[in-house]
Design a protein around this motif. Structure first.
Motif, mmCIF file in Angstrom:
data_model
loop_
_atom_site.group_PDB
_atom_site.id
_atom_site.type_symbol
_atom_site.label_atom_id
_atom_site.label_comp_id
_atom_site.label_asym_id
_atom_site.label_seq_id
_atom_site.Cartn_x
_atom_site.Cartn_y
_atom_site.Cartn_z
ATOM 1 N N TYR A 132 54.556 50.398 -30.627
ATOM 2 C CA TYR A 132 55.002 50.071 -29.261
ATOM 3 C C TYR A 132 55.652 48.693 -29.283
ATOM 4 O O TYR A 132 55.230 47.806 -30.034
ATOM 5 C CB TYR A 132 53.778 50.053 -28.344
ATOM 6 C CG TYR A 132 53.926 50.765 -27.012
ATOM 7 C CD1 TYR A 132 54.799 51.827 -26.834
ATOM 8 C CD2 TYR A 132 53.146 50.383 -25.922
ATOM 9 C CE1 TYR A 132 54.890 52.481 -25.630
ATOM 10 C CE2 TYR A 132 53.221 51.023 -24.700
ATOM 11 C CZ TYR A 132 54.103 52.072 -24.558
ATOM 12 O OH TYR A 132 54.192 52.720 -23.350
ATOM 13 N N GLY A 149 54.102 57.810 -23.500
ATOM 14 C CA GLY A 149 55.020 56.969 -24.254
ATOM 15 C C GLY A 149 55.837 56.035 -23.379
ATOM 16 O O GLY A 149 55.304 55.126 -22.736
ATOM 17 N N LEU A 187 46.304 52.892 -28.452
ATOM 18 C CA LEU A 187 47.426 52.937 -29.393
ATOM 19 C C LEU A 187 47.014 53.534 -30.730
ATOM 20 O O LEU A 187 47.771 54.299 -31.333
ATOM 21 C CB LEU A 187 47.982 51.527 -29.590
ATOM 22 C CG LEU A 187 48.716 50.942 -28.380
ATOM 23 C CD1 LEU A 187 48.838 49.431 -28.497
ATOM 24 C CD2 LEU A 187 50.081 51.571 -28.220
ATOM 25 N N LEU A 220 50.479 46.536 -21.505
ATOM 26 C CA LEU A 220 49.281 47.371 -21.676
ATOM 27 C C LEU A 220 48.048 46.489 -21.866
ATOM 28 O O LEU A 220 46.998 46.744 -21.252
ATOM 29 C CB LEU A 220 49.465 48.305 -22.871
ATOM 30 C CG LEU A 220 48.308 49.265 -23.156
ATOM 31 C CD1 LEU A 220 48.075 50.218 -21.995
ATOM 32 C CD2 LEU A 220 48.562 50.044 -24.449
ATOM 33 N N VAL A 262 54.634 55.672 -19.844
ATOM 34 C CA VAL A 262 53.609 54.659 -19.612
ATOM 35 C C VAL A 262 54.262 53.287 -19.524
ATOM 36 O O VAL A 262 53.906 52.465 -18.673
ATOM 37 C CB VAL A 262 52.538 54.692 -20.724
ATOM 38 C CG1 VAL A 262 51.541 53.557 -20.537
ATOM 39 C CG2 VAL A 262 51.815 56.029 -20.734
ATOM 40 N N ALA A 263 55.236 53.015 -20.397
ATOM 41 C CA ALA A 263 55.936 51.732 -20.352
ATOM 42 C C ALA A 263 56.623 51.538 -19.014
ATOM 43 O O ALA A 263 56.602 50.438 -18.444
ATOM 44 C CB ALA A 263 56.945 51.651 -21.496
ATOM 45 N N VAL A 288 49.798 56.958 -25.055
ATOM 46 C CA VAL A 288 50.770 56.078 -25.709
ATOM 47 C C VAL A 288 50.782 56.481 -27.175
ATOM 48 O O VAL A 288 49.838 56.201 -27.917
ATOM 49 C CB VAL A 288 50.391 54.598 -25.538
ATOM 50 C CG1 VAL A 288 51.553 53.712 -25.960
ATOM 51 C CG2 VAL A 288 50.018 54.299 -24.083
ATOM 52 N N ASP A 297 56.114 46.095 -24.039
ATOM 53 C CA ASP A 297 55.302 47.211 -23.555
ATOM 54 C C ASP A 297 53.833 47.032 -23.953
ATOM 55 O O ASP A 297 52.922 47.317 -23.161
ATOM 56 C CB ASP A 297 55.832 48.534 -24.104
ATOM 57 C CG ASP A 297 57.252 48.823 -23.652
ATOM 58 O OD1 ASP A 297 57.664 48.285 -22.605
ATOM 59 O OD2 ASP A 297 57.959 49.577 -24.355
ATOM 60 N N THR A 298 53.590 46.552 -25.171
ATOM 61 C CA THR A 298 52.224 46.316 -25.610
ATOM 62 C C THR A 298 51.586 45.198 -24.796
ATOM 63 O O THR A 298 50.405 45.284 -24.411
ATOM 64 C CB THR A 298 52.193 45.957 -27.107
ATOM 65 O OG1 THR A 298 52.807 47.010 -27.861
ATOM 66 C CG2 THR A 298 50.763 45.768 -27.589
#
Length: 259
Positions: free
Chosen positions: A141, A110, A162, A149, A113-114, A132, A145-146
């Motif tokens: 998200y 979550g 996701l 990714l 990872v961000a 995530v 952050d997205t």
């Protein structure tokens, strides 16, 4: 009160250490709140070449501490406040002008990872696993952050991660671009330390220039601006270039001194 997050110094490397092992290094609101100030210390210290982000014990970061969710997301004002704390912490790491490198073992979930994606590089042990998971909580998200990714793994892989909220093993994470370097767990600390030392031994102005140049291009700078031209041209008149080429000619390690 001592927070379970702190800054450690070892030579030219500062480590932002998440030290909450009983909760797999989950981040409380107070911990998120502390991050921008700790990053500011790194930026202000000319002795520091780079920032490492790491978790104590066997895990990197389990994301936001779910034990706080009742209070953190109990009202519109609390939601806005909690999300702002997390956003400001992650963006402080992302905006650091010095190189930032995450060293990852165990769970990276979550918000973890961000936080790792906000770093320039991610080094992982083969016991690392990434997930995530906002869809499991009925959430999406964030845009920032997205975006990170997607830039790391591509749009389709980002959607798959996701949508499924599944755990991605370290080997797969390296294959899809989520991880930049991967080592066996038994040698991870030694290899990661060697890698960090190698980066920290290079020219600090050059490191900052490389980061600024790559970040500008990643943000869409398709043509050279005066500022980007200066990133290339100005170092030729700097002390580190003089030392660098003399060291090359003399077949010795360079001793860079520019802050």
């Amino acid at each position: 009160m001592t927070l379970p997050i702190r800054l450690m110094h070892e030579g030219a490397i500062a480590t932002l250490l998440i030290d909450n092992p009983p909760r797999r290094n989950a981040m409380s609101r107070a911990m998120w709140r502390a991050v921008p100030g700790l990053v500011a210390e790194v930026i202000a210290d000319p002795a520091i070449a780079l920032l490492r982000v790491a978790g104590a014990g066997g895990h990197f970061c389990g994301g936001a501490d779910i034990a706080e969710f009742g209070d953190a997301y109990g009202s519109p004002d609390a939601i806005a406040h909690s999300n702002r704390l997390i956003r400001e912490a992650i963006e402080a790491v992302a905006a650091c002008p010095k190189p930032t490198i995450a060293t990852i073992r165990g769970a990276c979930v979550g918000g973890g990872v961000a936080l790792a994606l906000a770093c320039d590089l991610r080094l992982a042990a083969d016991d690392a696993r990434f997930a995530v998971t906002p869809v499991r909580l009925g959430l999406t998200y964030s845009h920032a952050d997205t975006r990170r990714l997607v830039l790391a793994v591509g749009a389709n892989r980002a959607k798959e991660m996701l949508f499924s909220a599944r755990a991605v093993a370290a080997e797969e994470a390296a294959r899809i671009g989520l991880v930049d370097r991967l080592w066996e767990g038994a040698v991870f600390e030694e290899e990661a330390a060697r890698y960090l030392d190698g980066v920290a031994a290079t020219s600090r102005p050059a490191l900052r220039g490389v980061k600024a140049m790559v970040d500008a291009i990643a943000a869409g700078a398709a043509t050279e601006t005066p500022e980007l031209a200066a990133l290339f041209e100005d170092p030729f008149a700097g002390a580190d270039f003089q030392e660098g080429y003399r060291a090359f000619l003399e077949k010795r390690p360079a001793r860079f001194t520019a802050p």
